[in-house]
Design a protein around this motif. Structure first.
Motif, mmCIF file in Angstrom:
data_model
loop_
_atom_site.group_PDB
_atom_site.id
_atom_site.type_symbol
_atom_site.label_atom_id
_atom_site.label_comp_id
_atom_site.label_asym_id
_atom_site.label_seq_id
_atom_site.Cartn_x
_atom_site.Cartn_y
_atom_site.Cartn_z
ATOM 1 N N SER A 118 -12.656 -23.707 -7.059
ATOM 2 C CA SER A 118 -13.092 -22.574 -6.235
ATOM 3 C C SER A 118 -14.464 -22.883 -5.662
ATOM 4 O O SER A 118 -15.345 -23.383 -6.368
ATOM 5 N N VAL A 119 -14.637 -22.595 -4.374
ATOM 6 C CA VAL A 119 -15.858 -22.945 -3.652
ATOM 7 C C VAL A 119 -16.274 -21.781 -2.770
ATOM 8 O O VAL A 119 -15.477 -20.894 -2.453
ATOM 9 N N SER A 120 -17.527 -21.804 -2.349
ATOM 10 C CA SER A 120 -17.996 -20.791 -1.406
ATOM 11 C C SER A 120 -17.557 -21.173 0.000
ATOM 12 O O SER A 120 -17.229 -22.337 0.277
ATOM 13 N N PRO A 121 -17.526 -20.224 0.925
ATOM 14 C CA PRO A 121 -17.022 -20.499 2.272
ATOM 15 C C PRO A 121 -17.750 -21.627 3.000
ATOM 16 O O PRO A 121 -17.168 -22.303 3.852
ATOM 17 N N GLY A 122 -19.024 -21.849 2.678
ATOM 18 C CA GLY A 122 -19.785 -22.879 3.392
ATOM 19 C C GLY A 122 -19.467 -24.296 2.973
ATOM 20 O O GLY A 122 -20.053 -25.257 3.506
ATOM 21 N N PHE A 123 -18.566 -24.463 2.025
ATOM 22 C CA PHE A 123 -18.275 -25.797 1.495
ATOM 23 C C PHE A 123 -17.810 -26.749 2.591
ATOM 24 O O PHE A 123 -18.211 -27.914 2.639
ATOM 25 N N ALA A 124 -16.978 -26.242 3.489
ATOM 26 C CA ALA A 124 -16.460 -27.088 4.573
ATOM 27 C C ALA A 124 -17.488 -27.303 5.678
ATOM 28 O O ALA A 124 -17.272 -28.129 6.575
ATOM 29 N N ASP A 125 -18.607 -26.560 5.647
ATOM 30 C CA ASP A 125 -19.693 -26.797 6.599
ATOM 31 C C ASP A 125 -20.634 -27.885 6.090
ATOM 32 O O ASP A 125 -21.196 -28.643 6.884
ATOM 33 N N VAL A 126 -20.800 -27.944 4.775
ATOM 34 C CA VAL A 126 -21.680 -28.960 4.196
ATOM 35 C C VAL A 126 -20.996 -30.321 4.204
ATOM 36 O O VAL A 126 -21.588 -31.324 4.610
ATOM 37 N N PHE A 127 -19.730 -30.359 3.765
ATOM 38 C CA PHE A 127 -18.993 -31.616 3.688
ATOM 39 C C PHE A 127 -18.037 -31.752 4.869
ATOM 40 O O PHE A 127 -17.663 -30.756 5.502
ATOM 41 N N THR A 128 -17.633 -32.970 5.156
ATOM 42 C CA THR A 128 -16.837 -33.255 6.346
ATOM 43 C C THR A 128 -15.355 -33.194 6.029
ATOM 44 O O THR A 128 -14.773 -34.142 5.487
#
Length: 788
Positions: A118-128
């Protein structure tokens, strides 16, 4: 060019054994070089495929002498908002968890057990993330998940995965997006990613349970972010106690660049796969040494053929062949053999990749994925052939043709000294590799066989996530088998990690921090963990409100703990200290024993349940029959769930898998180095014995025995061995001690390992020297004198 090619084919036909040995030595060295360079590329390229990887950092917590990879959610969110240089931030749960679910198709349920996080929504903004279906917005929507492409194909085949349902005990989740699989060398796993619930621990400042990452727009500003944060934000009392102050508390934040996470080892609760830069340097040095000793062998072997080729070559000079043409032909010959060896090396790498030995490396050994390394090795092969051919070409053509044709040429003292120096380098490398590989093996054996402070014999573990409500019935059915002695439970798998859950509490007015291992009240009895003072857990401890602790001696000494006192600080999990135990090795040997407690939950247990069963078999029980009974019992309770059942020794093997693989890899390269060194010794002995054939014949005519001649040659090489051993020992000692610094508990540096290395190399060398010189010394001395 045709005469040059004709000459090359003639040499190969005439000197088959020498050519085969040269090709074998070089090809094995080139293959090992490629394997090592692929592994180095894997480790040095960790997480560097992410766009702007140098702008991504993990935010870590420093509290006095401890560094944690985890923060509380409120601290993370406040830090994201603290600076305009932070363009995005994300947090996640520390480790992957098993997700058991089913997908229904045409009325049939297909069950799966996969890793999820489980991750926060920004996870895909930080990683590619590279989305092939859907978008990153799926992480902003509750009850949606994103899947890796490989898993989407596994579950749904060629159908679109978006919109499909994954059904588990937690409810139904919809696939919102599919992303292309990440490479293996990244901290971002190919998992099922689900959004962290919006309110989960949102205001819980004391719950340090989240890995936190940020992306900045200017990496040079990263070191200034914490200073800015602490100037403008002071943490509340619920984070680190009363009257919190950044300067006096010893609390701070550290930012570690994404590519460095693979190498940092001073952080607790860090689940990133690790590598040691020191180990990588050792591997790189081995790669260079293997190429160097193979080239030395090639040079020595080519020189060793001088007595058998020199008349033919100088006859060509007498008949008008130019010296430059002859030297070009000899160099071309060396380059051709080197490049042929490179082609054989490619075959060796392909065979290695398809064999069980491939598990010794983390990297994909497919050469198609590493064309740059394959091309670079081809260049190395070309240069090896070029440089290894220059000296023999110059040496063979340096004698006056008239003297050679009369048989009057001999050993150059300078040339002999050079060859002895070159063979000495091989011996030094062989000694160092054998010593290093031996201590790696001893350290792995030490970690897997040393006393852990509890009884792990005849112990089997199983995850029981799906049968929590039937635990008592499960225990009874297990015990119905006569070979089962007892069963107990724990929230974690003992000795399977570097660290476990930590709690920060208050004890007699002081803040203390310790690792916690929740267990069933029978745990210490079943695992045969002794009590040094106080008592063991009892069933009635589970009926108290706050439960009970048994601490290790390290905690008692560090915190001044006393029996029958309580751990304070609130939080609903305070408990009484009922006993103390020895400092068992509850974590890996990489870590020193830290303050730790086994804990039995009371009535306020937050709904926590043990995740693992520990099944103790009776002495003399057939282990595999016991394993079959456990598997069948689990299947009876839930036929669809793929339970992981293991002998406890396998837990330890997995824990030290990286060290074990490295040890085996170094051992393999050591064998390769020894093989190449033997080829080099053989070449040098051939050269010496051929050049001294007349001397050997004269000695025999004057009464020397075959044994005496063999002893004479062995003495010369023994002197070289002793000198090389004296040089190699301090080098190996330094490297071994630096490597052992990675472990809190380590094997002794035994003196006999050094002696063993000397005996092994000396025995192989003596065997090689004796074999070749016995043949020359046993020949008719009259024929030997005539050949000169």
């Amino acid at each position: 060019m045709k005469p040059v090619l004709r000459n090359l084919l003639s040499v190969i036909r005439r000197f088959k054994m020498a050519t085969i040995l040269n090709i074998l030595g070089l090809s094995v060295a080139f293959a090992a070089f490629m394997v090592i360079m692929i592994q180095l590329d894997y480790d040095n390229g960790f997480d560097k495929f992410h766009q702007g990887h140098d702008q991504i950092f993990r935010v870590e917590l420093i509290q006095k002498d401890n560094i944690w990879a985890v923060l509380s959610r409120p601290i993370a969110e406040r830090f994201f908002e603290s600076s305009p240089y932070i363009v995005s931030g994300a947090f996640s749960n520390p480790a992957n968890e098993d997700v058991f679910f089913h997908v229904e198709k045409d009325g049939v349920r297909n069950f799966y057990k996969e890793k999820g996080m489980s991750v926060s929504p920004g996870f895909a903004d930080v990683f590619t993330f590279d989305f092939v279906e859907g978008t990153e917005d799926a992480l902003t929507t509750p009850e949606k998940v994103i899947l890796p492409l490989s898993l989407a194909h596994k579950i749904f085949g060629k159908e679109s995965a978006v919109g499909k349902q994954l059904v588990s005990d937690r409810g139904s989740q919809t696939v919102g997006a599919v992303y292309r699989d990440f490479p293996a060398n990244t901290i971002v796993n190919n998992s099922i990613y689900a959004p962290i619930p919006e309110k989960e621990n949102k205001d819980n400042w004391g719950n340090f349970n989240y890995l936190t990452y940020i992306r900045v727009n200017d990496a040079s500003q990263a070191p200034l972010l914490f200073d800015n944060f602490k100037r403008n934000f002071n943490l509340p009392e619920s984070s680190f106690g009363k009257n919190f102050n950044w300067e006096e508390s010893g609390v701070s934040l550290r930012l570690t660049a994404l590519p460095e996470l693979h190498f940092v080892t001073d952080v607790q609760f860090d689940f990133v796969p690790k590598a040691s830069r020191q180990t990588l340097m050792i591997l790189f040095a081995i790669a260079i040494v293997l190429i160097a000793i193979a080239a030395i062998n090639f040079t020595n072997f080519s020189t060793a053929l001088t007595p058998m080729r020199i008349k033919n070559i100088n006859t060509q000079r007498v008949l008008g062949a130019r010296q430059s043409i002859l030297r070009f032909a000899l160099v071309f010959e060396a380059v051709a053999i080197s490049l042929l060896s490179y082609l054989v090396a490619i075959l060796f790498v392909l065979l290695f990749n398809s064999s069980p030995l491939a598990k010794l490396t983390d990297a994909d050994l497919s050469l198609a994925a590493h064309l740059l390394i394959a091309g670079g090795t081809a260049l190395v092969a070309l240069l090896t052939g070029l440089f290894a051919g220059l000296y023999p070409a110059r040496y063979i053509t340096s004698f006056a043709p008239a003297l050679v044709l009369k048989g009057n040429f001999g050993l150059s003292p300078k040339g002999k000294s050079l060859r002895n120096t070159l063979i000495g380098i091989q011996f030094i490398a062989s000694f160092a590799l054998i010593i290093g590989a031996s201590f790696m093996y001893l350290q792995n054996r030490f970690m897997q066989n040393s006393s852990l402070g509890y009884d792990k014999a005849a112990l089997i573990t199983a995850d029981i996530g799906q049968i929590q409500k039937s635990r008592e019935a499960f225990t009874d059915q297990l015990k119905s088998y006569s070979g089962v002695e007892d069963v107990t439970y724990g929230q974690f798998l003992l000795s399977s990690s570097d660290a476990y859950m930590s709690w920060g509490k208050e004890y007699k007015g002081d803040d203390i921090m310790y690792q916690v291992f929740p267990v069933h009240y029978s745990f210490l009895k079943v695992m045969d963990i002794k009590i040094t003072e106080g008592r063991d857990f009892r069933q009635e401890d589970t009926h108290t409100q706050h439960g009970a602790y048994i601490f290790n001696e390290a905690a008692r000494e560090q915190f001044g703990l006393e029996l029958n006192t309580s751990i304070g600080g609130g939080g609903g999990n305070d408990g009484e200290i009922i006993g103390f135990m020895p400092d068992i090795k509850f974590a890996s040997f990489r870590m020193a024993v830290e303050p730790m407690a086994f804990y039995v939950f009371g009535t306020e247990n937050w709904g926590r349940q043990p995740n693992f069963a520990y099944i103790k078999l009776k002495a003399g029980t057939n282990l595999h029959a016991g394993m079959s009974h456990i598997r069948s019992t689990l299947a009876w309770f839930d036929a669809n769930y793929p339970f992981e059942v293991r002998f406890f020794d396998e837990v330890l093997q997995r824990l030290y898998e990286k060290e074990s693989s490295l040890s085996s890899l170094i051992s393999l390269f050591s064998l390769i180095a020894i093989f190449i060194a033997v080829v080099g010794v053989f070449g040098l002995v051939v050269f010496d014995s051929e050049c001294r054939r007349k001397e050997i014949g004269i000695r025999k005519v004057l009464g020397a025995s075959v044994i005496g001649i063999i002893v004479m040659f062995n003495k010369a090489y023994f002197k070289i061995l002793v000198i090389c051993f004296v040089v190699a020992v301090p080098l190996a000692w330094y490297a071994v001690n630096r490597w052992l610094e990675n472990f809190a508990y380590k094997t002794p540096v035994y003196w006999w390992v050094y002696l063993l290395a000397f005996v092994v190399i000396a025995a192989i060398t003596a065997g090689t020297v004796t074999f070749q010189n016995w043949r020359v010394a046993s020949s008719n001395p009259v024929n030997s004198i005539k050949t000169e």
